[in-house]
Design a protein around this motif. Structure first.
Motif, PDB file in Angstrom:
ATOM      1  N   LEU A   1     -47.058 -38.739  37.953  1.00  0.00           N
ATOM      2  CA  LEU A   1     -47.740 -39.834  38.642  1.00  0.00           C
ATOM      3  C   LEU A   1     -46.821 -40.501  39.661  1.00  0.00           C
ATOM      4  O   LEU A   1     -47.278 -41.129  40.602  1.00  0.00           O
ATOM      5  CB  LEU A   1     -48.226 -40.871  37.631  1.00  0.00           C
ATOM      6  N   GLU A   2     -45.527 -40.348  39.426  1.00  0.00           N
ATOM      7  CA  GLU A   2     -44.506 -40.889  40.328  1.00  0.00           C
ATOM      8  C   GLU A   2     -43.232 -40.109  40.040  1.00  0.00           C
ATOM      9  O   GLU A   2     -42.910 -39.859  38.884  1.00  0.00           O
ATOM     10  CB  GLU A   2     -44.301 -42.379  40.030  1.00  0.00           C
ATOM     11  N   LEU A   3     -42.543 -39.701  41.080  1.00  0.00           N
ATOM     12  CA  LEU A   3     -41.281 -38.990  40.888  1.00  0.00           C
ATOM     13  C   LEU A   3     -40.374 -39.262  42.076  1.00  0.00           C
ATOM     14  O   LEU A   3     -40.657 -38.848  43.194  1.00  0.00           O
ATOM     15  CB  LEU A   3     -41.514 -37.482  40.731  1.00  0.00           C
ATOM     16  N   GLY A   4     -39.317 -40.004  41.805  1.00  0.00           N
ATOM     17  CA  GLY A   4     -38.321 -40.297  42.825  1.00  0.00           C
ATOM     18  C   GLY A   4     -37.083 -39.456  42.591  1.00  0.00           C
ATOM     19  O   GLY A   4     -36.649 -39.288  41.451  1.00  0.00           O
ATOM     20  N   ILE A   5     -36.549 -38.927  43.669  1.00  0.00           N
ATOM     21  CA  ILE A   5     -35.379 -38.063  43.578  1.00  0.00           C
ATOM     22  C   ILE A   5     -34.302 -38.568  44.540  1.00  0.00           C
ATOM     23  O   ILE A   5     -34.551 -38.708  45.737  1.00  0.00           O
ATOM     24  CB  ILE A   5     -35.742 -36.598  43.932  1.00  0.00           C
ATOM     25  N   ASP A   6     -33.130 -38.847  43.986  1.00  0.00           N
ATOM     26  CA  ASP A   6     -31.946 -39.218  44.767  1.00  0.00           C
ATOM     27  C   ASP A   6     -32.148 -40.433  45.677  1.00  0.00           C
ATOM     28  O   ASP A   6     -31.667 -40.455  46.804  1.00  0.00           O
ATOM     29  CB  ASP A   6     -31.454 -38.025  45.599  1.00  0.00           C
ATOM     30  N   TYR A   7     -32.846 -41.468  45.185  1.00  0.00           N
ATOM     31  CA  TYR A   7     -32.933 -42.704  45.957  1.00  0.00           C
ATOM     32  C   TYR A   7     -31.652 -43.494  45.754  1.00  0.00           C
ATOM     33  O   TYR A   7     -31.172 -43.603  44.614  1.00  0.00           O
ATOM     34  CB  TYR A   7     -34.128 -43.543  45.511  1.00  0.00           C
ATOM     35  N   PRO A   8     -31.090 -44.053  46.811  1.00  0.00           N
ATOM     36  CA  PRO A   8     -29.850 -44.840  46.677  1.00  0.00           C
ATOM     37  C   PRO A   8     -30.021 -45.974  45.663  1.00  0.00           C
ATOM     38  O   PRO A   8     -31.033 -46.671  45.658  1.00  0.00           O
ATOM     39  CB  PRO A   8     -29.634 -45.404  48.082  1.00  0.00           C
ATOM     40  N   GLY A   9     -29.045 -46.105  44.792  1.00  0.00           N
ATOM     41  CA  GLY A   9     -29.061 -47.173  43.795  1.00  0.00           C
ATOM     42  C   GLY A   9     -29.923 -46.903  42.580  1.00  0.00           C
ATOM     43  O   GLY A   9     -30.044 -47.762  41.712  1.00  0.00           O
ATOM     44  N   MET A  10     -30.535 -45.737  42.515  1.00  0.00           N
ATOM     45  CA  MET A  10     -31.398 -45.385  41.389  1.00  0.00           C
ATOM     46  C   MET A  10     -30.829 -44.155  40.686  1.00  0.00           C
ATOM     47  O   MET A  10     -30.011 -43.448  41.249  1.00  0.00           O
ATOM     48  CB  MET A  10     -32.821 -45.073  41.886  1.00  0.00           C
ATOM     49  N   PRO A  11     -31.281 -43.893  39.454  1.00  0.00           N
ATOM     50  CA  PRO A  11     -30.867 -42.652  38.794  1.00  0.00           C
ATOM     51  C   PRO A  11     -31.317 -41.439  39.614  1.00  0.00           C
ATOM     52  O   PRO A  11     -32.202 -41.550  40.465  1.00  0.00           O
ATOM     53  CB  PRO A  11     -31.594 -42.697  37.448  1.00  0.00           C
ATOM     54  N   SER A  12     -30.749 -40.285  39.332  1.00  0.00           N
ATOM     55  CA  SER A  12     -31.070 -39.061  40.081  1.00  0.00           C
ATOM     56  C   SER A  12     -32.569 -38.782  40.116  1.00  0.00           C
ATOM     57  O   SER A  12     -33.128 -38.447  41.158  1.00  0.00           O
ATOM     58  CB  SER A  12     -30.360 -37.861  39.458  1.00  0.00           C
ATOM     59  N   LEU A  13     -33.217 -38.888  38.966  1.00  0.00           N
ATOM     60  CA  LEU A  13     -34.662 -38.685  38.844  1.00  0.00           C
ATOM     61  C   LEU A  13     -35.265 -39.882  38.121  1.00  0.00           C
ATOM     62  O   LEU A  13     -34.725 -40.327  37.103  1.00  0.00           O
ATOM     63  CB  LEU A  13     -34.970 -37.417  38.028  1.00  0.00           C
ATOM     64  N   PHE A  14     -36.364 -40.385  38.623  1.00  0.00           N
ATOM     65  CA  PHE A  14     -37.037 -41.490  37.949  1.00  0.00           C
ATOM     66  C   PHE A  14     -38.520 -41.439  38.274  1.00  0.00           C
ATOM     67  O   PHE A  14     -38.935 -40.837  39.263  1.00  0.00           O
ATOM     68  CB  PHE A  14     -36.452 -42.849  38.361  1.00  0.00           C
ATOM     69  N   GLY A  15     -39.313 -42.027  37.412  1.00  0.00           N
ATOM     70  CA  GLY A  15     -40.741 -42.075  37.682  1.00  0.00           C
ATOM     71  C   GLY A  15     -41.576 -42.200  36.439  1.00  0.00           C
ATOM     72  O   GLY A  15     -41.147 -42.778  35.431  1.00  0.00           O
ATOM     73  N   ARG A  16     -42.780 -41.624  36.527  1.00  0.00           N
ATOM     74  CA  ARG A  16     -43.761 -41.746  35.452  1.00  0.00           C
ATOM     75  C   ARG A  16     -44.559 -40.457  35.377  1.00  0.00           C
ATOM     76  O   ARG A  16     -44.955 -39.912  36.396  1.00  0.00           O
ATOM     77  CB  ARG A  16     -44.683 -42.924  35.761  1.00  0.00           C
ATOM     78  N   ILE A  17     -44.797 -40.005  34.156  1.00  0.00           N
ATOM     79  CA  ILE A  17     -45.671 -38.855  33.948  1.00  0.00           C
ATOM     80  C   ILE A  17     -46.796 -39.237  33.000  1.00  0.00           C
ATOM     81  O   ILE A  17     -46.682 -40.196  32.230  1.00  0.00           O
ATOM     82  CB  ILE A  17     -44.909 -37.629  33.391  1.00  0.00           C
ATOM     83  N   LEU A  18     -47.859 -38.483  33.065  1.00  0.00           N
ATOM     84  CA  LEU A  18     -48.942 -38.556  32.087  1.00  0.00           C
ATOM     85  C   LEU A  18     -48.840 -37.249  31.317  1.00  0.00           C
ATOM     86  O   LEU A  18     -49.061 -36.171  31.874  1.00  0.00           O
ATOM     87  CB  LEU A  18     -50.296 -38.714  32.774  1.00  0.00           C
ATOM     88  N   SER A  19     -48.451 -37.347  30.060  1.00  0.00           N
ATOM     89  CA  SER A  19     -48.119 -36.159  29.273  1.00  0.00           C
ATOM     90  C   SER A  19     -49.355 -35.359  28.886  1.00  0.00           C
ATOM     91  O   SER A  19     -50.497 -35.795  29.062  1.00  0.00           O
ATOM     92  CB  SER A  19     -47.352 -36.564  28.009  1.00  0.00           C
TER      93      SER A  19
END
Length: 131
Positions: free
Chosen positions: A53-71
């Motif tokens: 639902l959301e997937l951030g990759i390599d944003y400055p100041g954030m963890p390498s991968l972050f976001g939200r999934i619907l399992s």
């Protein structure tokens, strides 16, 4: 000066659904990073029946991968993973939380229509079939 018309509830819901559908379809068509796949699989996520639902990759100041999934079991998971530069290996799991209890699943919220959870489940059904 022209005044812009406010979107009605159905239009707002259609936009929210389109946004989630676009993100989820993108990650079905493009490879989800291997570190996230393995982290999810270790926790029971079947990726053939799950959506991002959301997937951030390599944003400055954030963890390498972050976001939200619907399992695959209709659980909403928020995650933050530190990975190697190729996103193949997990260095640390900063967050892997089931936030399902905090999600709005109502189909009919006064003034805003369907809740985030109801829209996300609809998108998952469109992309993965019945759950």
């Amino acid at each position: 000066m022209l005044k812009k018309r406010q979107l009605n509830v159905q239009e707002q819901n259609a936009i929210a659904e389109y946004r989630l559908l676009s993100i989820a379809k993108n990650w079905q068509e493009h490879q989800i990073p291997r570190a996230l796949i393995s982290c999810g699989e270790e926790r029971g996520v079947s990726w053939t029946k799950a959506i991002a639902l959301e997937l951030g990759i390599d944003y400055p100041g954030m963890p390498s991968l972050f976001g939200r999934i619907l399992s695959s079991t209709d659980r909403f998971i928020e995650f933050e993973l530190e990975t190697d530069s190729t996103h193949e290996k997990i260095l640390s799991i900063e967050q892997w939380d089931d936030i399902t209890e905090n999600i709005n699943f109502s189909e009919h919220n006064k003034g805003s229509g369907a809740g985030y959870g109801a829209i996300a489940l609809k998108v998952k059904k469109q992309l993965c079939g019945a759950t």
